[in-house]
Design an enzyme around this catalytic site. Structure first.
Site, mmCIF file in Angstrom:
data_model
loop_
_atom_site.group_PDB
_atom_site.id
_atom_site.type_symbol
_atom_site.label_atom_id
_atom_site.label_comp_id
_atom_site.label_asym_id
_atom_site.label_seq_id
_atom_site.Cartn_x
_atom_site.Cartn_y
_atom_site.Cartn_z
ATOM 1 N N GLU A 16 0.834 -1.212 0.000
ATOM 2 C CA GLU A 16 0.000 0.000 0.000
ATOM 3 C C GLU A 16 0.873 1.268 0.000
ATOM 4 O O GLU A 16 0.661 2.202 0.780
ATOM 5 C CB GLU A 16 -0.969 -0.006 1.182
ATOM 6 C CG GLU A 16 -2.056 -1.057 1.049
ATOM 7 C CD GLU A 16 -3.201 -0.886 2.036
ATOM 8 O OE1 GLU A 16 -4.309 -1.356 1.728
ATOM 9 O OE2 GLU A 16 -2.992 -0.285 3.097
ATOM 10 N N GLU A 45 -6.360 -7.759 -0.763
ATOM 11 C CA GLU A 45 -6.886 -7.826 0.597
ATOM 12 C C GLU A 45 -8.387 -7.606 0.536
ATOM 13 O O GLU A 45 -8.855 -6.467 0.413
ATOM 14 C CB GLU A 45 -6.227 -6.790 1.505
ATOM 15 C CG GLU A 45 -4.755 -7.038 1.771
ATOM 16 C CD GLU A 45 -4.164 -6.046 2.767
ATOM 17 O OE1 GLU A 45 -4.951 -5.318 3.420
ATOM 18 O OE2 GLU A 45 -2.933 -5.992 2.879
#
Length: 588
Positions: free
Chosen positions: A158, A234
């Site tokens: 991320e 995710e």
């Protein structure tokens, strides 16, 4: 030679379209004797892949040390994945977030203020190169191209939520390739245009993270990744808990419908989490978005497989959805038997002050040091200095993260980062001022990654700055022999006698080897628990968690030992074991 490649539309396994149906299972949050059980239950739910982060600081808790044994044996974990006939995705960071202490970045590395955090800086890159040198060979030899389970490796994590240094990302790509990683390299970022734009480069295959509205989020990913397979790296089917907050629950039927929407589009998925596990010891991290919120010991995450390995209604609901798109085994796991229920008297008690010779060596400082200056990267530290009757008040620049303040051993109060309290009134008398400082977890997300821990100076009173300090880093990772000897010699005290902390308490209880237990923390304030010398982690009356999970492999037939460090106080010195977990009140 087996292959796994990025096709125009799909992932290609040996040249054929392949939908990855994966689940996150962090080996470092599960007792190694339970790895095989958790992996098997993933296969029985219909998953074909296991994803795991690698926490750098778990393998390298100190500079110059790198450990791949026992609970850190990633190679064995990947071999167990292969033995179950499954694939693996490895996410070695170097930064992982994961609600893990410091997001996986070692405190010792970032204690040097000249080291750049998550950017193209020579000292940071050199440390990553050493980390990769020790880690990536075992991943490389287990790639699918060499007959192993690993089909992909993720670079960073991320990154678009933190930075936009493309030279940094390309340096990580080069390091992976130079160390034999042949399988596709992935990036993952949230379903946000700006984050997707910042967080990757063309050499990485982009993935996205989200928990709902699959079509909308995958359409956003497609704008940034015009060709190739779509993947949610995710799929948030639950959420983590912070101390003092509610226990998070995501409805199984909603998760199942969102998963159905995703798989129906032909996208690949990684459930975050399939099995959450436990933040044993001092491994939990913290978030700080204006208020510092440390993560609970339980990382159950409301995942399909519960913290103690039991299948849930969510497991069954997701299995039914997966069966519409992929083969699912007929076999179902057995439900675990209720855990033993018993009460244990803690008949030995030892004030923390009397245990200090067994816990650490004091050192004098002419200023208020951070724990990073001490080379103490986690846990508890005792600060001591002298005050006068005229001092009257103590003010610190910051407290990272919680400190019990006492004068000549008498409690004065608590300073707390979460409560934004850094000033406390002192009694109008001279004496020894002590601050028992708890590092509640290094920040794992956002701009405060890499900050120092401890008491942050200057430390001022009503009349002066305090500069004369004696500081003791406390060794509490395990019940070491010196502490055990002091507990052996401690006087027996009736369990009904109230407990005044900080103090250690010890008792013994019978168990069958391998039987899971759940230790209730009702009636206790805040502290730590060890079972047979292993640090389970923290408990706190702030909740939400009301039990600590005790993995069965920690227990032996016959007598077992439980040690509690209570920081505040308790009505009596008894602990109870419950039939199952109590993760606290929830919000849906």
């Amino acid at each position: 030679m087996p292959t796994f490649e990025i096709g125009d539309v799909d992932f290609l396994l040996d040249g054929r379209p392949h939908q990855v149906i994966s689940g996150a299972l962090h080996y470092f949050r599960v007792h190694p004797e339970q790895w095989a059980d958790r992996i098997r239950k993933a296969r029985l739910m219909g998953l074909n892949t296991i994803e795991t982060y690698v926490a750098w600081n778990f393998h390298a808790p100190e500079r110059g040390r790198f450990d791949l044994d026992g609970p850190r044996d990633l190679g064995r974990f990947l071999d167990l994945v292969a033995a179950e006939g499954m694939h693996a995705i490895v996410r070695p960071g170097p930064y992982i977030c994961a609600e893990w202490d410091g997001g996986g970045l070692p405190g010792w590395l970032l204690a040097d203020p000249e080291v750049g955090v998550r950017r193209h800086e020579p000292r940071y890159l050199a440390a990553i190169a050493q980390y990769y040198d020790q880690l990536l060979p075992l991943v490389a030899e287990r790639q699918v191209t060499r007959g192993g389970p690993v089909i992909a490796v993720q670079v960073e994590n991320e990154y678009g939520a933190y930075g936009d240094d493309q030279d940094y990302l390309r340096a990580l790509i080069a390091m992976n390739r130079e160390r034999g990683i042949e399988v596709p390299l992935l990036s993952c970022d949230q379903a946000d245009d700006a984050m997707q734009a910042r967080g990757s480069v063309p050499e990485l295959h982009r993935t996205v993270t989200f928990g709902s509205r699959a079509k909308e989020r995958l359409d956003l990913l497609r704008r940034h990744q015009p060709t190739g397979p779509l993947m949610c790296m995710e799929f948030w089917n639950g959420w983590f808990d912070s101390w003092g907050q509610h226990h998070h629950v995501a409805p199984a039927e909603t998760n199942a419908q969102d998963l159905d929407d995703l798989l129906a589009m032909g996208a690949s998925v990684n459930l975050y989490m399939f099995h959450g596990g436990t933040n044993f010891g001092f491994t939990g991290g913290a978030n700080d978005k204006g208020t510092y919120l440390p993560i609970t010991t339980s990382y159950d995450y409301d995942a399909p497989l519960a913290e103690h390995g039991a299948v849930t209604a969510k497991w069954h609901a997701m299995r039914e959805v997966i069966s519409r798109y992929a083969p699912v085994p007929d076999e179902l796991p057995a439900d675990p038997a209720p855990a033993p229920e018993l009460t244990v008297d803690l008949d030995r008690r030892l004030p923390l002050a009397d245990a200090l010779p067994a816990l650490g060596e004091p050192a004098a400082w002419d200023h208020l040091p951070t724990t990073d200056e001490l080379g103490h990267w986690t846990g508890f530290t005792l600060y001591r200095t002298e005050v006068t009757a005229e001092d009257r008040v103590l003010t610190l620049a910051e407290v990272r993260d919680r400190a019990l303040v006492a004068l000549d051993g008498e409690p004065v109060g608590v300073l707390s980062r979460t409560e934004h309290s850094r000033t406390i009134a002192l009694p109008a008398r001279a004496g020894e001022l002590t601050l028992l400082l708890e590092d509640q977890g290094r920040v794992n997300y956002g701009p405060r990654i890499g900050e120092a821990k401890g008491l942050i100076g200057p430390a001022r009173t009503a009349t002066r700055e305090l500069t004369d300090w004696t500081v003791t880093p406390l060794r509490l990772d395990a019940v070491e022999p010196a502490l055990a000897a002091l507990l052996d010699a401690a006087p027996a005290v009736a369990a009904g006698t109230p407990v005044a902390g900080p103090a250690f308490l010890r008792g013994t209880f019978p168990a069958d080897a391998g039987a899971d237990h759940f230790l209730r923390t009702d009636g206790w304030g805040k502290g730590l628990v060890w079972v047979n010398g292993f640090l389970l982690g923290r408990y706190w009356s702030a909740g939400p968690t009301a039990t600590l999970y005790v993995p069965g492999p920690l227990l032996r037939s016959g007598d077992n030992e439980v040690v509690v460090l209570e920081l505040h106080g308790a009505e009596g010195a008894r602990v109870a074991f419950a039939a199952g977990p109590d993760l606290g009140s929830s919000e849906v």
